[in-house]
Scaffold this active site. Structure first.
Site, PDB file in Angstrom:
ATOM      1  CB  SER A 132      -7.674 -17.032 -12.610  1.00 22.81           C
ATOM      2  OG  SER A 132      -7.823 -16.035 -13.610  1.00 22.81           O
ATOM      3  NE  ARG A 133      -4.376 -24.085 -13.963  1.00 29.95           N
ATOM      4  CZ  ARG A 133      -4.602 -23.948 -15.266  1.00 29.95           C
ATOM      5  NH1 ARG A 133      -5.717 -23.340 -15.674  1.00 29.95           N
ATOM      6  NH2 ARG A 133      -3.757 -24.398 -16.158  1.00 29.95           N
ATOM      7  CG  LEU A 134      -9.340 -18.290  -8.624  1.00 28.44           C
ATOM      8  CD1 LEU A 134      -9.838 -16.849  -8.568  1.00 28.44           C
ATOM      9  CD2 LEU A 134      -8.707 -18.684  -7.288  1.00 28.44           C
TER      10      LEU A 134
END
Length: 215
Positions: A193-195
């Site tokens: 999730s692009r985290l």
């Protein structure tokens, strides 16, 4: 085209990077990650390939792909023509940034710092272990200069090959190494999730400070 680009994405789920996994200084972690990249990355990817960014006298940025050819406690070493565009940029502003990207490991390393020329002895030692064609090419090519066409380069190469038919090419004065002395090294591990995980090392008063950055 724009819609296709907007739909292109990959979720990163391979690994994480925690403070417990990271040493107090960055070189040990870089050596670890680089060794894993050598084992994991498949051809045609070159694990020592990196993007080198420089800035010219007018403040305009430039970047290109180079190969890392040396690493020790002082910094990261690469070699090139001193009279090339990047050589002129580093002469005007002796600072640069490097980025390594290892897609199979979902990892990226960013390095920033001051750049200096390596010693003549270091440049010559590396030059002598290069393939003969590469050594002759370093003499033949007026790197970054405008030429009339491939035929001109072929003529320069043929002339240089004749010059070195009976003697081994030595290291040209216009060719050699640079060492980037890192002041900042950031390790990026892709996450879902692009985290992403980002651990940043900053050199302050000769001591490395480690901090986590938001993705």
């Amino acid at each position: 085209m724009s819609r296709n680009l907007a739909d292109m994405r990959r979720d990163y789920t391979r690994d994480g990077l925690s403070e417990e996994q990271a040493p107090d200084e960055p070189f040990a972690l870089f050596h670890q990650w680089f060794a894993e990249a050598v084992k994991t990355e498949q051809a045609p990817v070159e694990p020592n390939a990196m993007t080198l960014a420089t800035v010219d006298a007018a403040g305009r940025p430039h970047c290109r792909i180079l190969l890392l050819k040396g690493l020790d406690a002082r910094g990261f070493t690469f070699f090139t023509n001193y009279e090339s565009a990047k050589g002129a940029e580093l002469a005007a502003r002796p600072f640069a940034a490097m980025t390594f990207f290892w897609p199979s490991l979902e990892r990226q390393v960013r390095i920033e710092g001051r750049v200096e020329r390596v010693s003549l002895e270091e440049s010559d030692a590396y030059f002598q272990v290069r393939p003969l064609g590469s050594r002759i090419g370093a003499w033949a090519s007026p790197q970054s200069q405008v030429i009339s066409g491939r035929s001109q380069l072929d003529e320069l190469l043929a002339e240089t090959e004749r010059r070195f038919m009976e003697i081994a090419p030595h290291c040209p004065e216009h060719w050699g190494g640079y060492r980037l002395l890192p002041e900042r090294i950031e390790f990026w591990q892709g996450r879902a999730s692009r985290l992403h995980d980002r651990l940043n090392y900053r050199l302050e008063d000769a001591v490395w400070q480690r901090e986590r950055l938001a993705p």
